[in-house]
Design a protein around this motif. Structure first.
Motif, short mmCIF file in Angstrom:
data_model
loop_
_atom_site.label_atom_id
_atom_site.label_comp_id
_atom_site.label_asym_id
_atom_site.label_seq_id
_atom_site.Cartn_x
_atom_site.Cartn_y
_atom_site.Cartn_z
N UNK A 1 -5.60 -5.09 -6.61
CA UNK A 1 -4.53 -5.26 -7.60
C UNK A 1 -3.29 -5.95 -7.01
N UNK A 2 -2.66 -6.78 -7.79
CA UNK A 2 -1.47 -7.51 -7.34
C UNK A 2 -0.31 -6.54 -7.10
N UNK A 3 0.63 -6.95 -6.21
CA UNK A 3 1.86 -6.19 -5.97
C UNK A 3 3.03 -7.15 -6.10
N UNK A 4 4.18 -6.60 -6.47
CA UNK A 4 5.39 -7.41 -6.50
C UNK A 4 5.79 -7.81 -5.09
N UNK A 5 6.46 -8.94 -4.97
CA UNK A 5 6.78 -9.48 -3.63
C UNK A 5 7.90 -8.72 -2.92
N UNK A 6 8.56 -7.80 -3.64
CA UNK A 6 9.56 -6.95 -2.95
C UNK A 6 9.18 -5.47 -3.03
N UNK A 7 8.00 -5.18 -3.53
CA UNK A 7 7.50 -3.80 -3.55
C UNK A 7 7.47 -3.27 -2.12
N UNK A 8 7.98 -2.06 -1.90
CA UNK A 8 7.98 -1.53 -0.53
C UNK A 8 6.59 -1.57 0.11
N UNK A 9 5.56 -1.36 -0.72
CA UNK A 9 4.20 -1.40 -0.16
C UNK A 9 3.86 -2.82 0.33
N UNK A 10 4.33 -3.80 -0.43
CA UNK A 10 4.06 -5.19 -0.03
C UNK A 10 4.86 -5.56 1.23
N UNK A 11 6.11 -5.10 1.30
CA UNK A 11 6.92 -5.35 2.50
C UNK A 11 6.22 -4.72 3.71
N UNK A 12 5.62 -3.53 3.49
CA UNK A 12 4.86 -2.88 4.56
C UNK A 12 3.69 -3.75 5.00
N UNK A 13 3.03 -4.38 4.03
CA UNK A 13 1.91 -5.28 4.35
C UNK A 13 2.40 -6.48 5.16
N UNK A 14 3.55 -7.04 4.74
CA UNK A 14 4.11 -8.18 5.48
C UNK A 14 4.40 -7.79 6.93
N UNK A 15 4.94 -6.57 7.11
CA UNK A 15 5.23 -6.11 8.48
C UNK A 15 3.94 -6.00 9.30
N UNK A 16 2.88 -5.50 8.65
CA UNK A 16 1.61 -5.39 9.38
C UNK A 16 1.05 -6.77 9.71
N UNK A 17 1.18 -7.69 8.77
CA UNK A 17 0.71 -9.06 9.04
C UNK A 17 1.46 -9.65 10.23
N UNK A 18 2.76 -9.36 10.28
CA UNK A 18 3.59 -9.88 11.38
C UNK A 18 3.07 -9.34 12.72
N UNK A 19 2.77 -8.06 12.77
CA UNK A 19 2.26 -7.47 14.02
C UNK A 19 0.91 -8.10 14.39
N UNK A 20 0.04 -8.27 13.39
CA UNK A 20 -1.27 -8.87 13.66
C UNK A 20 -1.14 -10.33 14.08
N UNK A 21 -0.17 -11.02 13.49
CA UNK A 21 0.05 -12.42 13.87
C UNK A 21 0.51 -12.53 15.32
#
Ligand SMILES: *Cc1c(COP(=O)(O)O)cnc(C)c1O
Length: 371
Positions: A31-51
């Motif tokens: 399911x889609x998430x809003x781009x400022x949803x805290x859950x999505x920000x959490x995903x961005x942070x995880x992507x950053x660590x993986x990157x």
């Protein structure tokens, strides 16, 4: 036209895109998430660590642009080159040439170093060019030149750039994830990649990273970055803003789920193991190709492990071969680009596709079609 679209399940052994891991395809349909949803920000942070893991860097500026590798290329150049700045681009193929086209559009003072297509950039040539142009601010080069199949020693190129006080910018579009790359150890100041080649995810995302010197340069520019969308200062507000993130653009949430899964798969395998797997399968592919009379273009030491260029044998209709592969075997390989158009085919074994089964499939199909 009035029905749901069902693409064929092609075997994609070209220079990218390559077949996507089923787990990544699954991730895309969540399911889609809003781009400022805290859950999505959490995903961005995880992507950053993986990157950071994937780039082998501790850089704070490690993020994903919402667009293909070419966007990463343009963004890096826009941020690192002020109009009139001298930039030296090492050109040994089609993609380095694209960098020069961008530099011209943004009024950089362009110097090009020309290398033979199909060979790694010669570090001695870079040294000579910088002796003649000691006021060079930035040196740009391509790690894995996908148009020719040649891999350059960017650790050495970056060292030479620093010796002359210039920053280094590396295109790691094809190499990231599949070929040894160490951003911090090799002191690469900035780099950009894509999602559909070495990372074997779907297309349309461009991981980039900037080291402290590059970030400092961008913060202190005399002339602001001449792009709103690509201004790193604004992008960092969305990716790195402490606590509160500032809206920049609507990030493609589903694509990010896919990238997260692809990076996770890479981490589970271990990146060094992935480098090793691509190298070993490349060696196997070359020997199997040689058995059926096909020869690589690039000398062994300079070959990209996940993308091989092979010479088209005399008298063979190269387009017909590719069409037969596609129509009879459902198999896509790449044509030559630029100077090498009509002279080579390009075979990629990337990510999920770098395995023995794909090598067998490719060789059997080529054997059949070339008969
Ligand atoms: C494919 C490629 C690009 C461009 O990437 P896109 O995702 O197609 O925009 C740039 N540099 C290199 C070396 C490439 O192989």
């Amino acid at each position: 036209m009035n029905r749901t679209f069902f693409p064929m399940n092609r075997v994609l052994l070209g220079p990218g895109p390559s077949n996507v891991h089923p787990k990544v395809l699954q991730a895309l349909s969540k399911p889609a998430l809003g781009h400022l949803d805290p859950q999505f920000i959490g995903l961005m942070d995880e992507i950053k660590v993986l990157l950071k893991y994937t780039f082998k860097t501790e850089n704070e500026a490690a993020l994903v642009l919402s667009g293909p590798g070419s966007l990463g290329m343009e963004a890096c150049l826009l941020n690192l080159v002020e109009p009139g700045d001298k930039i030296l681009v090492c050109v040994g193929g089609y993609f380095a040439n694209r960098m020069t086209q961008i530099v011209e559009k943004i009024d950089g003072n362009l110097i090009t170093l020309k290398e033979t297509w199909g060979r790694a950039i010669d570090p001695n040539k870079l040294e000579d060019a910088l002796k003649q142009n000691p006021d060079t601010k930035i040196v740009a080069f391509v790690h894995a030149e996908t148009s020719t199949g040649a891999l350059s020693d960017i650790k050495t190129l970056s060292e030479i750039a620093h010796k002359f006080g210039a920053l280094s910018l590396a295109d790691v579009v094809t190499s990231l994830g599949a070929v040894e790359l160490r951003i911090d150890e090799w002191q690469i100041d900035a780099a950009y990649s894509c999602s559909q080649k070495g990372l074997a995810c779907v297309a349309g995302m461009s991981p980039i990273t900037f080291g402290p010197r590059a970030v400092e340069f961008i913060k202190k520019r005399n002339i602001p970055v001449q792009s709103w969308f690509n201004d790193l200062n604004l992008l960092l507000g969305y990716w790195n803003g402490p606590g509160k993130r500032i809206y920049h653009h609507t990030a493609p949430s589903n694509q990010f789920y896919g990238l997260h899964e692809a990076l996770l798969l890479l981490k589970e395998e271990g990146i060094e193991n992935s480098w090793k797997r691509h190298k070993e399968n490349s060696i196997k592919l070359v020997s199997r190709l040689e058995e059926i009379g096909l020869e690589p273009l690039v000398p062994e030491r300079e070959r990209i492990p996940n993308l091989l260029t092979i010479k088209i044998p005399e008298g063979v209709d190269e387009l017909k071969v590719r069409m037969d592969l596609l129509n009879k075997h459902n198999l896509e390989i790449g044509a030559g680009l630029g100077e090498l158009a009509g002279k080579v085919w390009r075979i990629g074994l990337m990510g999920y596709n770098s395995n023995e089964k794909m090598i067998n499939y490719c060789i059997n199909a080529l054997k059949d079609v070339l008969q």
